[in-house]
Structures are given as C-alpha cells and as structure tokens.
Design a protein around this motif. Structure first.
Motif, PDB file in Angstrom:
ATOM      1  N   LEU A  73     -41.532  32.729  -4.969  1.00  0.00           N
ATOM      2  CA  LEU A  73     -40.870  33.828  -4.174  1.00  0.00           C
ATOM      3  C   LEU A  73     -39.687  33.237  -3.574  1.00  0.00           C
ATOM      4  O   LEU A  73     -39.627  31.904  -3.279  1.00  0.00           O
ATOM      5  CB  LEU A  73     -41.799  34.190  -2.952  1.00  0.00           C
ATOM      6  CG  LEU A  73     -43.237  34.729  -3.475  1.00  0.00           C
ATOM      7  CD1 LEU A  73     -43.999  35.187  -2.216  1.00  0.00           C
ATOM      8  CD2 LEU A  73     -43.028  35.906  -4.367  1.00  0.00           C
ATOM      9  N   GLU A  74     -38.498  33.885  -3.299  1.00  0.00           N
ATOM     10  CA  GLU A  74     -37.458  33.512  -2.857  1.00  0.00           C
ATOM     11  C   GLU A  74     -37.656  33.133  -1.072  1.00  0.00           C
ATOM     12  O   GLU A  74     -38.068  34.161  -0.627  1.00  0.00           O
ATOM     13  CB  GLU A  74     -36.110  34.429  -2.810  1.00  0.00           C
ATOM     14  CG  GLU A  74     -35.005  33.980  -2.523  1.00  0.00           C
ATOM     15  CD  GLU A  74     -33.589  34.881  -2.646  1.00  0.00           C
ATOM     16  OE1 GLU A  74     -32.671  34.459  -2.596  1.00  0.00           O
ATOM     17  OE2 GLU A  74     -33.877  36.027  -3.052  1.00  0.00           O
ATOM     18  N   THR A 128     -40.807  29.644  -2.265  1.00  0.00           N
ATOM     19  CA  THR A 128     -42.129  29.428  -1.842  1.00  0.00           C
ATOM     20  C   THR A 128     -43.137  29.711  -3.162  1.00  0.00           C
ATOM     21  O   THR A 128     -42.858  30.927  -3.660  1.00  0.00           O
ATOM     22  CB  THR A 128     -42.505  30.483  -0.789  1.00  0.00           C
ATOM     23  OG1 THR A 128     -42.026  30.250   0.325  1.00  0.00           O
ATOM     24  CG2 THR A 128     -44.026  30.536  -0.507  1.00  0.00           C
ATOM     25  N   ASP A 129     -43.837  28.730  -3.436  1.00  0.00           N
ATOM     26  CA  ASP A 129     -44.978  28.909  -4.598  1.00  0.00           C
ATOM     27  C   ASP A 129     -46.027  29.447  -4.187  1.00  0.00           C
ATOM     28  O   ASP A 129     -46.797  29.197  -3.257  1.00  0.00           O
ATOM     29  CB  ASP A 129     -45.106  27.564  -5.262  1.00  0.00           C
ATOM     30  CG  ASP A 129     -43.921  26.752  -5.944  1.00  0.00           C
ATOM     31  OD1 ASP A 129     -43.308  27.564  -6.878  1.00  0.00           O
ATOM     32  OD2 ASP A 129     -43.689  25.728  -5.752  1.00  0.00           O
ATOM     33  N   PHE A 130     -46.392  30.374  -5.102  1.00  0.00           N
ATOM     34  CA  PHE A 130     -47.852  31.302  -4.310  1.00  0.00           C
ATOM     35  C   PHE A 130     -48.698  31.308  -5.729  1.00  0.00           C
ATOM     36  O   PHE A 130     -48.438  31.967  -6.673  1.00  0.00           O
ATOM     37  CB  PHE A 130     -47.177  32.556  -4.187  1.00  0.00           C
ATOM     38  CG  PHE A 130     -48.132  33.359  -3.327  1.00  0.00           C
ATOM     39  CD1 PHE A 130     -47.671  33.794  -1.811  1.00  0.00           C
ATOM     40  CD2 PHE A 130     -49.134  33.807  -3.485  1.00  0.00           C
ATOM     41  CE1 PHE A 130     -48.446  34.469  -1.032  1.00  0.00           C
ATOM     42  CE2 PHE A 130     -50.303  34.476  -2.560  1.00  0.00           C
ATOM     43  CZ  PHE A 130     -49.803  34.750  -1.494  1.00  0.00           C
ATOM     44  N   ALA A 133     -40.739  40.673   0.191  1.00  0.00           N
ATOM     45  CA  ALA A 133     -40.288  39.665  -0.421  1.00  0.00           C
ATOM     46  C   ALA A 133     -39.889  39.644  -1.861  1.00  0.00           C
ATOM     47  O   ALA A 133     -40.155  40.731  -2.650  1.00  0.00           O
ATOM     48  CB  ALA A 133     -41.822  38.950  -0.613  1.00  0.00           C
ATOM     49  N   ASN A 134     -39.098  38.571  -2.348  1.00  0.00           N
ATOM     50  CA  ASN A 134     -38.395  38.692  -3.598  1.00  0.00           C
ATOM     51  C   ASN A 134     -38.992  37.946  -4.615  1.00  0.00           C
ATOM     52  O   ASN A 134     -38.961  36.660  -4.356  1.00  0.00           O
ATOM     53  CB  ASN A 134     -36.948  38.691  -3.494  1.00  0.00           C
ATOM     54  CG  ASN A 134     -35.838  38.741  -4.570  1.00  0.00           C
ATOM     55  OD1 ASN A 134     -36.474  39.352  -5.613  1.00  0.00           O
ATOM     56  ND2 ASN A 134     -35.193  37.930  -4.913  1.00  0.00           N
ATOM     57  N   ILE A 148     -37.665  36.553 -13.593  1.00  0.00           N
ATOM     58  CA  ILE A 148     -37.042  37.798 -12.712  1.00  0.00           C
ATOM     59  C   ILE A 148     -35.839  37.297 -12.077  1.00  0.00           C
ATOM     60  O   ILE A 148     -35.873  36.198 -11.506  1.00  0.00           O
ATOM     61  CB  ILE A 148     -38.153  38.068 -11.528  1.00  0.00           C
ATOM     62  CG1 ILE A 148     -39.647  38.143 -11.852  1.00  0.00           C
ATOM     63  CG2 ILE A 148     -37.583  39.448 -10.887  1.00  0.00           C
ATOM     64  CD1 ILE A 148     -39.839  39.099 -13.178  1.00  0.00           C
ATOM     65  N   THR A 149     -34.729  37.941 -12.538  1.00  0.00           N
ATOM     66  CA  THR A 149     -33.430  37.474 -12.181  1.00  0.00           C
ATOM     67  C   THR A 149     -32.666  38.660 -11.474  1.00  0.00           C
ATOM     68  O   THR A 149     -32.774  39.772 -12.311  1.00  0.00           O
ATOM     69  CB  THR A 149     -32.578  37.002 -13.272  1.00  0.00           C
ATOM     70  OG1 THR A 149     -33.596  35.897 -13.985  1.00  0.00           O
ATOM     71  CG2 THR A 149     -31.492  36.213 -12.773  1.00  0.00           C
ATOM     72  N   THR A 150     -31.889  38.576 -10.601  1.00  0.00           N
ATOM     73  CA  THR A 150     -31.049  39.400  -9.923  1.00  0.00           C
ATOM     74  C   THR A 150     -29.447  39.207  -9.978  1.00  0.00           C
ATOM     75  O   THR A 150     -29.170  38.011  -9.376  1.00  0.00           O
ATOM     76  CB  THR A 150     -31.213  40.037  -8.623  1.00  0.00           C
ATOM     77  OG1 THR A 150     -32.754  40.416  -8.680  1.00  0.00           O
ATOM     78  CG2 THR A 150     -30.524  41.197  -8.124  1.00  0.00           C
ATOM     79  N   PHE A 151     -28.687  39.726 -10.802  1.00  0.00           N
ATOM     80  CA  PHE A 151     -27.269  39.420 -10.466  1.00  0.00           C
ATOM     81  C   PHE A 151     -26.507  40.658  -9.558  1.00  0.00           C
ATOM     82  O   PHE A 151     -26.044  41.686 -10.391  1.00  0.00           O
ATOM     83  CB  PHE A 151     -26.464  39.298 -11.841  1.00  0.00           C
ATOM     84  CG  PHE A 151     -27.452  38.059 -12.678  1.00  0.00           C
ATOM     85  CD1 PHE A 151     -26.718  36.958 -12.751  1.00  0.00           C
ATOM     86  CD2 PHE A 151     -28.281  38.502 -13.786  1.00  0.00           C
ATOM     87  CE1 PHE A 151     -27.295  35.908 -13.303  1.00  0.00           C
ATOM     88  CE2 PHE A 151     -28.765  37.381 -14.414  1.00  0.00           C
ATOM     89  CZ  PHE A 151     -28.223  36.057 -14.304  1.00  0.00           C
TER      90      PHE A 151
END
Length: 926
Positions: free
Chosen positions: A786-787, A740-742, A765-766, A884-887
């Motif tokens: 947003l994811e 989702t582009d905000f 929201a991520n 922003i990245t999450t592993f």
C-alpha cells in the motif's frame, strides 16, 4: 480610462453605463422613498443589473475579438462609473454636506491592478479613500455607506482610508503598499487633493531607497515563485503569480516606474526601459495573458488563477485553437502559453537585471572587493577571453564579440560556470540576437561540440548552464531536435512539466546523484554512477530521451533516430552512438518492467537481461530511469519505485554475471538452498514444525519469494493454525520506501484479492502491488503493498487497523462491501474527467512461462481495482500476482493468472471473453 475612452479604443457601446442616466435613476429612487436608506434595495438592484449587463457584454466581446486587455479596461471603466455614481448618491442623498462641512474633501483613488485601469472579471476592487487631514464624521459615514453598497452589490472591495502623511508613512515602510500606490489613479472626488498626493509621493517616496526597493521586489518575486511552483513550465500553471505570469510583468512595471518614472512599454528617449522590439514583445505577452486570465475568470465564475486540466480544453476552444501538426488543440494552446511564459521570463529577467545593475554598479560586493583571488580570476578572464567580469556578472568587451566569433556564445557560458558568475543583461541580450546566426556550419563545428559537451557533462552545474543557453534561445538553435519540444506539454495528469523543462530537470537530477546530494534516498544509483565508463553518453541521453514526443510515432523509437543524428554531429564514436541510441530507445524499459512485471518470475529477468546485454548498459539505464522518474514532478518518485528498481537491477546484474561465467544453478538446487536458508531463519523452531511449513508450499514459491518474506509467512501460518480467527494479518511500514506491507493469510477464497481491494478503496488506501501464494492445504497468502499515507508510524498503524476491521466485517457479513464503496466520493475526479483515456485489455501468453498475463489500461477511478479483480474472479481465473500502477489519470495494471486447473489460458474464445469483460469494466464512467 473613462467609458468613452474604452469605446474609442475598441470597447464598443454594448453594455456601456450612461453616467447621466444612472445618476438620474438613483436620484429617482431617493425621491420615491424619501430616504437614502429606504432606497438601498432599488439602488442595489439597479447596480447589479447594470453590472451583469456589463459583464455579459464584456464576455461576449472577449469571445468575439479575443482582446483580454480591452475586456479588463472595459470592466475597470465600468467599475469607475459605478463607484463614482454611488459616491455621489452617498454624498448627496445619504450624508449631504451642510454649510459647515463644505471644506471637507475626499478623493477616491484606484490602486494596484485596478489603478492601472485593468480589472479582471473576478478580481478585487482596490480603493484608497484619500483625506486631506484626519478622518471626520462625514467622511467616515460616506465611506462606510459606499463600501456597504459595493459589498452588498456583490463586489469584492479592498480599501484603505488615509491622509497623505499616512500614505507616505506606509509607502516608506511597506514595499507592497508602495507598489500599489505607484499605480494610483484618480476616480472621483477632489482632484486637487489627489494631485497633491501624487506630487509628494513621487518626490519623497520614489526618489529614495531605490536599491532597497529593487531588492525587496526581487525577494518578493522569488517567494511568489516558490509558493506557486519554481518552474514556469508546470502543466497547470498559475497565470498570475507563477513564473512567467502577469505578476512578473507587474514587477517589471513597478521597477520601471520607481526607477525611471515611466511604464516599461513607454518610449521616452534616455528614460526608455525597453527597446522597440521589447516593447512589442511586452505588449504581446501582456495581451495574451490578460486574454487567458479574463476567460479563466469567466469560465470559473471566480478569481481562479490556475489553468487546471479541467478548463484547458475549453480555454483552447474559446481561443479557437485547432488540432494540427500532431498536436491536439489543447496542447497547441498550452504550447503558446508556455512560449509566452518563457518570453515573459526572458524579458523580465533581463530588464530587471539591467535596472538592478544600475543600482548596484557603483557598489561592488565587499566579498569580491576584499578577496584577492577574485581579482586574479577577473584579470585572467579579461586577458585571455573576450569577456570581462563586473560585479560578479560576465559581460562582453564590445558589441561585436559574438559576430566576430560565434563560438563565444558557448565560451561566455563556460566562463560564467567556471567563475560562478551571472550573465550581464547586456551580454544576455546580445546572446539572444546571436542565436539566430547559429547554422549547420556551427552545429557541425567540432570546437562547438567540445564546448557544448563540457557544459553538459564537464560542468559542475550542467542544468544551470543549459537553462541559460535555453533562455537565450541557443539550445534550440544548436540542437533543433530539442527546439521542437520547447514549451510542448503533454495533456495528462502524470507529467508536471513541459517536455523541455522535464529534460533539463533530468540532467539536474543526474548531476545531483553524481554529487551525492541524494545519496541517502538513492544509495544504489549513487554507488553505480561512479562505475560509468562514458559520462557524456549518459548525460546526452538524459537531455534528449524525450525529444521524439509530439509526433504520431512511438517517441522512444523516433527519439532514438534523432539521437543518432545528434551523436554524429557531436563527434561521438560508433560505439558511443549505439549506446546513446539504445538508451533513448529503451529509456522506459526498466521502469515498465519493474512496475508492471512480476520480478519473481524468471522469464521477466531473462527477457530484461536479453534487452540490456551488459553491466555498463544496465548501470546507465538505471541512472537514466531514476533521473527520468524524479524529473517528472513532485511526488512521482517514491521508495516503492526505488525498491522495485533495485530488485530488478540486482536480479539482472546477477544474471549477467552468471551468464558471463557460464555458471547456472539448477532449479532443484535453488529450491533446496532456499529451504535450507528458511531452516536457518527459523532456528529457534522445532525441526518438525519447519518441515511442516516447507511441505505446505509449491516449488515455484521458493523461486520467487525472498527469505524475510518466507519467515513472515511461516510465522503467520503457525499463528492461524493455533487461532480461531478466520484470517491473520501482519502489517509493517517503511518510511524510506513509503510503502506499507500488508500480509493476509486465510482459507483460499477466489475473491479475497477483490475483497481486500474493495476494503482499501473504501478506506481511501492505494494498492500498488500484490503477490498471491496458495498452499497445498488450501490456504492463501496475499502480500499487498500500500502507498503510505502518513509520515508517523502510529498514524499509519491506525489506518491499517481500520482496513483490517473492514475486512473482518466484510468477510463475516456484517458489512456489505458494495455499500462501503458507494458511501465514498464520486469515483472519477473532476480533473480526471478532463481526459479521454482509451481503455485497453491484452491477454498475453508470451510474457511468462507459467502464467497468462493480462495487461489493462484505462482511466483511473475509485474502486477500479475492485471491479477488475471481481471481473477476473467471475471469469474463473486465479490471480497469482498483480502489479498496480497509476500514471496520473491513467491506471496501468498487470495480472498474472491461471485457470482453475493452474494452466495458462489458451483458447481464443476464452481470451476474447476476458478482454470483453475487462473492457466493459474499464469503460465504466461512474
């Protein structure tokens, strides 16, 4: 098994229930109260006390000797004594039989796992109340009284009350009930009644419908695996129902009992199901799994069957594992678990297939029988190879096939692949034995290399061929480097599978791309794979890209060294070896660049292109990157990652082609072209309004913003000018990219990114990307990715509206953001708390020509991005863009910043202050 039997087998006397003493106590309670119902409280208190003592003793002994099977046997025998004593209490004191009722009989029978004499600490107690005929008032009253005593004492009891005829009826129509009754064991009551049931059950039920029972258990196994996860190498495995778990051994147990009349670990001449070596393996695997299961139930206090991250470290401690050979204790424990799961899988697959084959060998499939082509293939195989196809299974023609020519271990797999056949269990067992004879001479054999490379890169189902090879222990023997990562897990939340499983899945993902299976989801990769010049290099890179893991060194660098050795053994040319080594060394470069770097920064593309060097390597790296990410686990790949990789690919490909043609467009010309394209995109606007919008942007805006985004920004700028609102937004969501582009346009506010990050965190929201643009007249345009949370657009729009409302309330002071953040759940999840993540913060001026880049890494938690961006704002820095990245449990964020004058941060003291402040945020363990 009685308590005396358990003690004699090593259960020990501690915690034992004395049946005579227990009955004396219960009778004493009855006499003291004069009524069985009035005595219930004392009876229950005594049963609870004895059960607690027994469980405590069982756990203490388990911690001491690590024998889970003995623990389960002890708990089962304890339960036997409790059930027997309570039944006697009910039948003697609560509902004593009169003279007219002496013919009434009842047998209490344990079924299922409890019937096997094994009871895990949190498992159900499955009871069958066996009647000679129909239920009577006395039997109904006794059973009900007994069940309520057991339930009130805290036991989970599954029960059925049936006569022998009813048992036969249900066993015939329901394979699950038949399986449970295969393990029926007498506990108490009328033994003659139980023996009558046993005689009829074994004569009527198990002698008929053998094929149907086999097929039903195989279907049941497949459905169970599908529910719990198709791979036995999930890093949070289900030790009971998952692949390679106890239930697979149970399936083997049921098939053996049903078809042979003996348990699989029994040896009785012609009836024996397992060889001596296989029986020893069966017992080792079962013992280990029972030990883990009993510990897990004690740890969780319930019937928990998943080895989740938050218990794995404690489990390793309980089982006395230690750090060694570059692996942490928890990783060594999980490696042992996965090796056991693999052995269970090999054992149950081979033996179940052999038992199944016995039922099917006299009934060839009709499709094969009536298909002339299949007969031609079978005759051809028999004529030119050492194999034969029978009932769609490839078998060897004699026991010396693999000894006579070791290359046959590869040839038989080639025949299986080319004919679409399964491997006969006999052939599979012989292959496993032959694996031990694979030596350096075999590994250096060019013919072996050709056969292996066909299975890897020439086969239509390479993942399947490799799995058969791996299951027979051939892959790790032929390629020792691969053997070193077999069953190796990485203790983190990002990787879903063990290293070897991930590598096999990467090959499978690559083949799926080539076959067009994922063309809708991966249009670019599907197009690019047709242009690859050397497929075998790419497929081998997919198989070995992580073989350097489990060592202190950088796994990419170490893996590249190993890949060079493997390429030489397989006869690769120097050019092929160089490409292979490069792919393994750089296999993370494209994903890290796409996810952690600003792709609109020319320096990013310039550095990436310098690393890649050619279109062929770019194509190979794209394909390896996509397959690698998709093979990590469910949900790891998403459309956002795909869009970033596509953007990086196109930018790099254009640059490589421009460099090849020596054509470079000057920056002023690039800016003018972008502005002219915007005029075309806003053709319906008045020319003066377009010029006004163009004049508001700095030069760098035109170099790093694409046309559709420029058009969206222009419309929002116009909307804000004609509005009394403090800000305007635009939200669009894409089901393909799952993003989702905000876009938010507002008067420049140094904390707008922090406000937005906090509002998103409060709403759950991520944020996975952010781009910040400032205008010459004091506005800021923030683009956030947003994811996507919901499948339906209307639901996603509703969520976006809530976020916008929260932003408005925060900016107007109606809501304090810190209160919104604190109202949510705990910041760090219980699963994430199982991991220790070393926080890092690096201030780098070499990554970008215009900006200082701050790379941070630490344990992820709710509100982390808000805290980081707030700290950066407090340091008087402007955030230009963010990635922003999450592993899994690790957050890896990158911020492109300048000081308030628009310059890089150069002073060492300033850089040190930035690092210190961000490390303080990252070390927050709230």
């Amino acid at each position: 098994m009685s308590l005396a039997d358990v003690e004699q087998a090593g259960g020990g006397a501690m915690g034992m229930i004395d049946p005579v003493s227990l009955r004396r106590d219960l009778t004493g309670f009855f006499r003291a109260h004069g009524d069985a119902t009035a005595a219930r409280c004392d009876v229950l208190a005594r049963i609870k006390e004895l059960n607690a003592q027994a469980r405590s003793a069982a756990e203490e002994k388990l911690l001491h000797d690590g024998d889970g099977r003995a623990c389960a046997s002890f708990l089962s025998a304890t339960m036997d004594e409790i059930v027997s004593a309570l039944f006697d209490f009910a039948a003697t004191h609560a509902y004593p039989r009169g003279a007219s009722q002496t013919s009434e009989e009842l047998a209490i029978v344990a079924t299922g796992g409890y019937g096997r004499g094994l009871l895990a600490p949190g498992s159900d107690v499955d009871l069958l109340f066996l009647l000679p005929y129909k239920q009577t008032a006395w039997s109904e009253s006794v059973v009900e009284f007994l069940l309520y005593l057991l339930w009130d004492a805290g036991f989970k009891v599954g029960h059925a009350t049936r006569n022998i005829d009813q048992c036969m009826k249900f066993a015939t129509s329901d394979d699950t009930i038949r399986s449970a009754l295969l393990d029926a064991r007498f506990i108490h009551g009328n033994r003659d009644l139980f023996e009558s049931f046993q005689e009829r059950f074994w004569s009527d039920t198990t002698r008929a419908g053998a094929r149907a029972f086999v097929e039903a258990k195989m279907r049941e196994r497949d459905l169970r695996h599908e529910r719990s996860g198709q791979s036995r190498f999930l890093v949070e495995p289900n030790i009971k129902d998952g692949k390679g778990g106890l239930r697979d051994l149970h399936t083997l147990h049921w098939l053996s009992l049903h078809l042979k009349g003996i348990a699989p670990d029994e040896g009785k001449g012609e009836k024996e199901v397992l060889s001596v070596a296989e029986r020893a393996l069966y017992n080792r695997c079962e013992g280990f799994l029972w030990t883990v299961r009993c510990h897990l139930h004690f740890l969780s206090g319930r019937a928990e069957e998943r080895l989740t991250f938050d218990v794995q470290s404690e489990m390793a401690r309980r089982l006395k594992y230690r750090d060694a050979r570059g692996l942490r204790a928890v990783e060594r424990f999980m490696k042992h678990y996965f090796i056991t799961a693999k052995r269970v899988g090999d054992l149950t697959r081979n033996v179940s297939a052999a038992l199944e084959f016995e039922q099917l060998k006299d009934a060839p499939r009709l499709a094969t029988y009536f298909n002339p082509a299949s007969w031609v293939v079978r005759r051809q195989v028999r004529r030119v190879t050492d194999f034969v196809i029978e009932n769609d299974r490839v078998d060897i023609i004699d026991p010396k096939v693999f000894e006579r020519d070791p290359l046959n271990v590869f040839r038989i797999l080639r025949v299986a692949v080319e004919t679409g056949s399964l491997l006969h269990p006999n052939a599979y067992r012989r292959m496993r034995r032959a694996a031990r004879s694979i030596d350096d001479g075999f590994r250096e054999n060019p013919d072996a290399a050709d056969l292996f490379l066909f299975l890897l890169a020439g086969s239509t189902i390479p993942e399947d061929a490799l799995r058969r090879m791996h299951g027979a222990d051939i892959l790790g023997q032929y390629m020792p480097e691969f053997g070193q990562v077999t069953a190796m897990m990485q203790f983190n939340m990002y990787h879903h599978y063990t290293v070897d499983e991930h590598l096999l899945r990467t090959v499978g993902e690559l083949r799926a791309i080539e076959d067009g299976v994922t063309s809708e989801e991966l249009p670019l990769a599907t197009e690019v794979i047709n242009d690859i010049e050397n497929r075998r290099v790419l497929y081998l890179a997919a198989l070995v890209h992580d073989i350097g893991k489990g060592r202190p060194e950088d796994h990419s660098v170490l893996g590249a060294q190993m890949a060079r050795t493997i390429g030489r053994r397989l006869g690769f040319s120097k050019v092929e070896r160089d490409t292979l080594v490069w792919l393994v060394r750089e296999h993370l470069t494209m994903s890290l660049t796409a996810q952690n770097r600003d792709l609109s920064d020319p320096r990013t593309i310039q550095d990436f292109v310098a690393t890649v060097g050619s279109i062929e390597r770019l194509n190979c790296l794209l394909l390896l990157t996509v397959a690698d990410i998709r093979a990590v686990g469910p949900g790891t790949w998403n459309g956002w990652k795909g869009s970033l990789l596509r953007q990086l690919y196109y930018e790099a490909a254009n640059k490589l082609r421009d460099d090849a043609s020596d054509v470079t467009v000057p920056v002023p010309q690039q800016i003018k072209t972008a502005q002219d394209e915007l005029r075309t995109g806003l053709v319906e606007w008045d020319a003066g309004d377009v010029d006004d919008v163009i004049a508001r942007h700095y030069d760098d805006y035109w170099l790093r913003t694409d046309l559709p985004t420029q058009v969206a920004h222009a419309r929002l700028l116009q909307a804000l000018r004609g509005s009394d609102d403090k800000f305007v937004t635009q939200v669009s969501s894409d089901a393909f990219t799952q993003i989702t582009d905000f876009i938010v346009v507002a008067p420049n506010h140094p904390r707008l990114l922090s406000v937005f990050a906090g509002c998103c965190a409060a709403a759950g929201a991520n944020i996975i990307g952010a781009q910040i643009n400032t205008t010459r007249d004091g506005l800021v345009i923030d683009d956030f990715a947003l994811e996507r949370e919901f499948d339906e657009d209307v639901d996603e729009e509703r969520r976006s509206s809530r976020i916008i409302k929260t932003i408005d309330h925060v900016l107007t002071g109606r809501v304090r953001l810190i209160d919104a953040l604190r109202s949510g759940e705990q910041k760090i999840s219980s699963r994430a708390r199982a991991f220790s993540v070393e926080p890092t913060a690096v201030v780098d001026n070499t990554v970008s020509d215009q900006f200082t880049v701050i790379d941070v890494s630490g344990r992820d938690r709710r509100g982390l991005l808000y805290d980081l961006t707030s700290a950066i704002s407090d340091l008087s820095l402007d955030i230009i863009s963010a990635r922003i990245t999450t592993f899994g449990e690790r957050a890896v964020d990158s911020f492109y910043v300048t000081d308030l004058t628009g310059k890089k941060v150069i002073a060492p003291s300033r850089k040190e202050a930035i690092t210190g402040a961000l490390l303080e945020v990252l070390e927050d363990t709230r």
